[in-house]
Design an enzyme around this catalytic site. Structure first.
Site, PDB file in Angstrom:
ATOM      1  N   PRO A 110      39.511  43.598  32.394  1.00 36.16           N
ATOM      2  CA  PRO A 110      40.636  43.968  31.525  1.00 36.16           C
ATOM      3  C   PRO A 110      41.386  42.720  31.062  1.00 36.16           C
ATOM      4  O   PRO A 110      42.157  42.132  31.810  1.00 36.16           O
ATOM      5  CB  PRO A 110      41.499  44.855  32.422  1.00 36.16           C
ATOM      6  CG  PRO A 110      41.189  44.411  33.810  1.00 36.16           C
ATOM      7  CD  PRO A 110      39.764  43.942  33.814  1.00 36.16           C
ATOM      8  N   ASP A 289      42.542  37.845  33.332  1.00 37.50           N
ATOM      9  CA  ASP A 289      41.958  39.016  33.963  1.00 37.50           C
ATOM     10  C   ASP A 289      43.101  39.770  34.635  1.00 37.50           C
ATOM     11  O   ASP A 289      43.657  39.310  35.626  1.00 37.50           O
ATOM     12  CB  ASP A 289      40.906  38.584  34.991  1.00 37.50           C
ATOM     13  CG  ASP A 289      40.246  39.756  35.710  1.00 37.50           C
ATOM     14  OD1 ASP A 289      40.731  40.898  35.582  1.00 37.50           O
ATOM     15  OD2 ASP A 289      39.238  39.520  36.405  1.00 37.50           O
ATOM     16  N   HIS A 290      43.449  40.953  34.089  1.00 35.60           N
ATOM     17  CA  HIS A 290      44.624  41.673  34.583  1.00 35.60           C
ATOM     18  C   HIS A 290      44.440  42.181  36.013  1.00 35.60           C
ATOM     19  O   HIS A 290      45.405  42.536  36.678  1.00 35.60           O
ATOM     20  CB  HIS A 290      44.932  42.850  33.653  1.00 35.60           C
ATOM     21  CG  HIS A 290      46.400  43.119  33.508  1.00 35.60           C
ATOM     22  ND1 HIS A 290      47.296  42.986  34.555  1.00 35.60           N
ATOM     23  CD2 HIS A 290      47.138  43.489  32.443  1.00 35.60           C
ATOM     24  CE1 HIS A 290      48.509  43.284  34.131  1.00 35.60           C
ATOM     25  NE2 HIS A 290      48.451  43.592  32.848  1.00 35.60           N
ATOM     26  N   ARG A 291      43.205  42.217  36.510  1.00 29.73           N
ATOM     27  CA  ARG A 291      42.992  42.620  37.895  1.00 29.73           C
ATOM     28  C   ARG A 291      43.499  41.554  38.862  1.00 29.73           C
ATOM     29  O   ARG A 291      43.866  41.861  40.003  1.00 29.73           O
ATOM     30  CB  ARG A 291      41.495  42.874  38.148  1.00 29.73           C
ATOM     31  CG  ARG A 291      40.870  43.954  37.276  1.00 29.73           C
ATOM     32  CD  ARG A 291      39.361  43.961  37.437  1.00 29.73           C
ATOM     33  NE  ARG A 291      38.774  42.657  37.131  1.00 29.73           N
ATOM     34  CZ  ARG A 291      37.484  42.358  37.296  1.00 29.73           C
ATOM     35  NH1 ARG A 291      36.652  43.260  37.769  1.00 29.73           N
ATOM     36  NH2 ARG A 291      37.043  41.155  36.993  1.00 29.73           N
ATOM     37  N   ALA A 292      43.501  40.315  38.418  1.00 29.72           N
ATOM     38  CA  ALA A 292      43.890  39.196  39.283  1.00 29.72           C
ATOM     39  C   ALA A 292      45.258  38.633  38.931  1.00 29.72           C
ATOM     40  O   ALA A 292      45.973  38.131  39.801  1.00 29.72           O
ATOM     41  CB  ALA A 292      42.842  38.085  39.199  1.00 29.72           C
TER      42      ALA A 292
END
Length: 317
Positions: A110, A289-292
């Site tokens: 994402p 990276d929106h997960r990180a």
């Protein structure tokens, strides 16, 4: 309370409209609640008791996501064009790998993007003085010549050290928080693109980074890089300024969590103390990276990068 209707086989839930609304807002599976109203009807109190107890949450959907449509085949695509109006060039292994990895990145990572303008007048003066100080070799050529991109790599590496929460790699099970800032450098080569890694970039001088990038880029164009020289890394720099591109957004190369897209430096009008002035401005865009990395953390990283680029003597501290 639930009954099975003869026509559908689906359970019929007896609940008050208010209970249904409260359950929906709280994400509760109302079918799993025990009603205390008349004839077992689920009422407001039952829902509130369930919320307080943390029970009867909706189970996550087990329906698999619909597969993404495959791109049109060569045969289908050919139909749009006149015969003999094109040349067919088979994909080599590099083009296939690029297509596969970047498709996976867009589908599974994402992305979000942050952009900032950096004043680089001080950086340009420092670079000019640094290059002018290079002694001449036996062939009369200066022993070093740094580029703006070398300073960008160093600034990004230091920014990641000063915002260590962004110096990470996401995995489904845990986050890898790195000690070193290993920075990839996008290099265009015939038929594709490769990103060799400058390891421990935060600990290297700008001159060392410059020499390493030139050596890696030369071997990349000869396709002589070994896998450990282009795999991994925590972030990367992609610079299209030399092509006149002002700004763009780059695709993250997993497992990296960010990539910095760098545009050309150019003179633009700015306002200083209420008066118009001219400054050299370079626009950069950080893909995250929106997960990180969340928005505020990405903004903090980009702000630290901007500070270092606009005060370049800090790169030598």
């Amino acid at each position: 309370m639930a009954l099975v209707t003869p026509d559908s086989g689906a359970p019929r839930i007896f609940a008050s409209p208010l209970a249904r609304r409260l359950a929906k807002e709280a994400g509760l599976d109302i079918a799993g609640l025990q009603g205390s109203g008349p004839h077992g009807r689920i009422i407001e109190r039952d829902v509130k008791d369930a919320i307080a107890g943390g029970g009867a949450r909706k189970a996550p959907s087990t329906t698999p996501a619909a597969p993404l449509a495959a791109p049109p085949s060569a045969g289908t695509t050919r139909k749009f064009y006149e015969i003999d109006s094109y040349e067919e060039i088979p994909h080599d292994s590099m083009r296939k790998a690029i297509a596969r990895r970047l498709t996976e990145s867009i589908q599974t990572v994402p992305h979000f993007f942050l952009e900032v303008d950096c004043e680089i007048d001080a950086l340009l003066r420092l670079r000019e003085e640094f290059n002018a100080a290079a002694p001449k070799g036996a062939d009369g050529a200066p022993e070093w010549k740094t580029s703006v991109n070398d300073y960008v790599i160093k600034a990004l590496a230091l920014a990641l050290q000063r915002v260590p929460e962004a110096n990470v790699t996401f995995t489904p099970d845990l986050m890898l928080k790195h000690k070193a800032s290993d920075i990839g450098v996008a290099v265009a080569i015939p038929g594709g693109l490769i990103t060799p890694i400058v390891r421990n970039a935060q600990a290297k001088t700008v001159r060392e980074i410059s020499e390493e990038v030139k050596e890696l880029a030369a071997r990349a164009r000869e396709r002589k890089l070994k896998p450990h020289e282009y795999e991994g890394g925590v972030s990367a720099v992609s610079n299209l300024g030399m092509y006149g591109i002002r700004n763009f957004s780059a695709v993250i190369n997993p497992p990296q969590s960010t990539i910095l897209a760098v545009g050309k430096g150019e003179q633009r009008m700015v306002v200083r103390d209420g008066a118009a002035a001219v400054a050299n401005i370079m626009s950069v865009t950080l893909s995250c990276d929106h997960r990180a990395i969340d928005g505020a953390l990405g903004a903090e990283l980009l702000a630290e990068f901007k500070r270092l680029i606009e005060h370049p003597m800090a790169l030598f501290a």
